[in-house]
Design an enzyme around this catalytic site. Structure first.
Site, PDB file in Angstrom:
ATOM      1  N   HIS A   1      -8.183   0.216 -40.453  1.00  0.00           N
ATOM      2  CA  HIS A   1      -9.014  -0.942 -40.155  1.00  0.00           C
ATOM      3  C   HIS A   1      -9.298  -1.750 -41.421  1.00  0.00           C
ATOM      4  O   HIS A   1      -9.250  -1.234 -42.539  1.00  0.00           O
ATOM      5  CB  HIS A   1     -10.311  -0.504 -39.499  1.00  0.00           C
ATOM      6  CG  HIS A   1     -10.119  -0.020 -38.096  1.00  0.00           C
ATOM      7  ND1 HIS A   1     -11.166   0.360 -37.297  1.00  0.00           N
ATOM      8  CD2 HIS A   1      -9.002   0.132 -37.339  1.00  0.00           C
ATOM      9  CE1 HIS A   1     -10.705   0.732 -36.106  1.00  0.00           C
ATOM     10  NE2 HIS A   1      -9.387   0.608 -36.123  1.00  0.00           N
TER      11      HIS A   1
ATOM     12  N   GLU B   1     -12.034  -2.914 -42.668  1.00  0.00           N
ATOM     13  CA  GLU B   1     -13.174  -2.463 -43.474  1.00  0.00           C
ATOM     14  C   GLU B   1     -12.771  -1.322 -44.398  1.00  0.00           C
ATOM     15  O   GLU B   1     -13.117  -1.316 -45.594  1.00  0.00           O
ATOM     16  CB  GLU B   1     -14.325  -1.979 -42.574  1.00  0.00           C
ATOM     17  CG  GLU B   1     -14.789  -2.994 -41.550  1.00  0.00           C
ATOM     18  CD  GLU B   1     -14.091  -2.865 -40.193  1.00  0.00           C
ATOM     19  OE1 GLU B   1     -14.781  -3.034 -39.173  1.00  0.00           O
ATOM     20  OE2 GLU B   1     -12.870  -2.615 -40.153  1.00  0.00           O
TER      21      GLU B   1
ATOM     22  N   CYS C   1     -16.222  -0.248 -36.159  1.00  0.00           N
ATOM     23  CA  CYS C   1     -16.212   0.936 -35.297  1.00  0.00           C
ATOM     24  C   CYS C   1     -17.015   2.046 -35.979  1.00  0.00           C
ATOM     25  O   CYS C   1     -17.400   1.929 -37.135  1.00  0.00           O
ATOM     26  CB  CYS C   1     -14.775   1.399 -35.046  1.00  0.00           C
ATOM     27  SG  CYS C   1     -13.986   2.167 -36.480  1.00  0.00           S
TER      28      CYS C   1
ATOM     29  N   CYS D   1     -15.392   3.405 -39.311  1.00  0.00           N
ATOM     30  CA  CYS D   1     -15.600   2.499 -40.438  1.00  0.00           C
ATOM     31  C   CYS D   1     -17.065   2.460 -40.843  1.00  0.00           C
ATOM     32  O   CYS D   1     -17.380   2.359 -42.035  1.00  0.00           O
ATOM     33  CB  CYS D   1     -15.088   1.101 -40.104  1.00  0.00           C
ATOM     34  SG  CYS D   1     -13.287   1.015 -40.048  1.00  0.00           S
TER      35      CYS D   1
END
Length: 160
Positions: A78, A80, A104, A107
């Site tokens: 992801h 992040e 999420c 993360c």
């Protein structure tokens, strides 16, 4: 006389996150992130994509498959997490993360662990999922503030 129509810090950093998202090869969801220190200096950027060294032409990008291994989900990093891992400073303690999609739960754990204290997000389209609800709970319990980015409606054109 000084210009008065310049963009705000929030517009600038969310703009960087949106631009970073354009590097993603995901055909469904492009997410970008920008981490900023307390002096309004960019310390990292990231976007959702395959891990370094994984040929993204050989990896699955589908949302559905006969097996989880036929989908992107077990493989994609992801935005992040990529931004955290790409950081060019030894500590992200007290930093702000600008991200185009609310983080999420996985993360969120990384955001909390590295000391980021504020998340500014553009969209929360998965707000009703348990993963995002868990993120919000962890952020609240750990003192990470979350702010929805206020869309200004300003339009910029960049010719590349």
């Amino acid at each position: 006389m000084k210009r008065t129509d310049y963009i705000t810090w929030d517009e600038y950093f969310m703009g960087i996150a949106l631009l970073s998202a354009q590097r993603s090869k995901d055909s469904n969801t492009q997410v970008g992130a920008c981490i900023v220190n307390s002096e309004n200096k960019i310390v990292s950027v990231g976007y959702n994509g395959m891990p370094t060294g994984c040929d993204d032409d050989e990896m699955p990008w589908e949302r559905n498959g006969s097996s989880t291994l036929d989908t992107k989900y077990p493989f994609v990093c992801h935005a992040e997490l990529n931004a955290i891992l790409n950081s060019n400073i030894p500590s992200l303690n007290g930093a702000t993360l600008y991200v185009t999609l609310f983080p999420c739960n996985e993360c969120a754990k990384a955001i909390i662990q590295c000391g980021i204290k504020r998340v500014v997000y553009l969209d929360n389209k998965y707000a009703d999922t348990d993963g995002v609800k868990a993120s919000a709970m962890m952020f609240e319990k750990c003192g990470v503030s979350t702010d929805r980015y206020d869309i200004t409606g300003r339009s910029l054109t960049i010719e590349l």
